[in-house]
Design a protein around this motif. Structure first.
Motif, short mmCIF file in Angstrom:
data_model
loop_
_atom_site.label_atom_id
_atom_site.label_comp_id
_atom_site.label_asym_id
_atom_site.label_seq_id
_atom_site.Cartn_x
_atom_site.Cartn_y
_atom_site.Cartn_z
N PRO A 157 46.33 35.12 40.35
CA PRO A 157 46.71 35.68 41.66
C PRO A 157 45.88 36.92 41.98
O PRO A 157 45.44 37.64 41.08
CB PRO A 157 48.18 36.05 41.48
N ASP A 158 45.67 37.17 43.25
CA ASP A 158 44.84 38.30 43.70
C ASP A 158 45.30 39.64 43.15
O ASP A 158 44.50 40.53 42.91
CB ASP A 158 44.80 38.36 45.23
N ASP A 159 46.60 39.82 42.94
CA ASP A 159 47.11 41.11 42.48
C ASP A 159 47.23 41.21 40.96
O ASP A 159 47.70 42.21 40.44
CB ASP A 159 48.46 41.41 43.14
N TYR A 160 46.78 40.21 40.22
CA TYR A 160 46.86 40.24 38.75
C TYR A 160 45.79 41.17 38.19
O TYR A 160 44.62 41.07 38.53
CB TYR A 160 46.69 38.83 38.18
N ASP B 57 41.48 31.10 37.20
CA ASP B 57 42.10 31.43 38.48
C ASP B 57 43.39 32.21 38.23
O ASP B 57 44.24 31.77 37.45
CB ASP B 57 42.44 30.17 39.27
N MET C 181 43.98 33.73 45.47
CA MET C 181 43.57 33.54 44.09
C MET C 181 42.15 34.09 43.91
O MET C 181 41.34 34.04 44.81
CB MET C 181 43.57 32.06 43.73
N LYS C 182 41.94 34.63 42.72
CA LYS C 182 40.60 35.12 42.37
C LYS C 182 40.26 34.58 40.98
O LYS C 182 41.12 34.12 40.25
CB LYS C 182 40.57 36.65 42.38
N LYS C 183 38.99 34.61 40.64
CA LYS C 183 38.54 34.16 39.34
C LYS C 183 38.16 35.38 38.49
O LYS C 183 37.47 36.27 38.98
CB LYS C 183 37.33 33.24 39.47
N ILE C 184 38.64 35.38 37.23
CA ILE C 184 38.25 36.43 36.29
C ILE C 184 37.74 35.76 35.02
O ILE C 184 38.12 34.63 34.71
CB ILE C 184 39.42 37.39 35.98
#
Length: 66
Positions: free
Chosen positions: A33-36, A31, A1-4
């Motif tokens: 998914p990493d590939d979003y 939060d 997970m990543k934050k944008i």
């Protein structure tokens, strides 16, 4: 997970609370998914203001397409 950051450019200008007109809450981070690669919104209000969602019609634009 990543934050944008929220996809609404005016997100940071929203009030922190209805009772305090002067305090801004700052841009919210979401939060995903990493590939979003699309946009994400912290609330339906931010999605509506950004022109991606309509309360009557639902999604107007696909956030995944930026």
């Amino acid at each position: 997970m990543k934050k944008i950051p929220c996809g609404n450019p005016d997100c940071g200008e929203r009030r922190a609370h209805w009772d305090n007109q002067d305090e801004k809450r700052g841009t919210q981070m979401i939060d995903v998914p990493d590939d979003y690669m699309g946009k994400s919104f912290c609330s339906i209000t931010c999605a509506c203001v950004a022109g991606y969602f309509s309360v009557k019609s639902g999604w107007i634009k696909d956030p995944k397409e930026g």
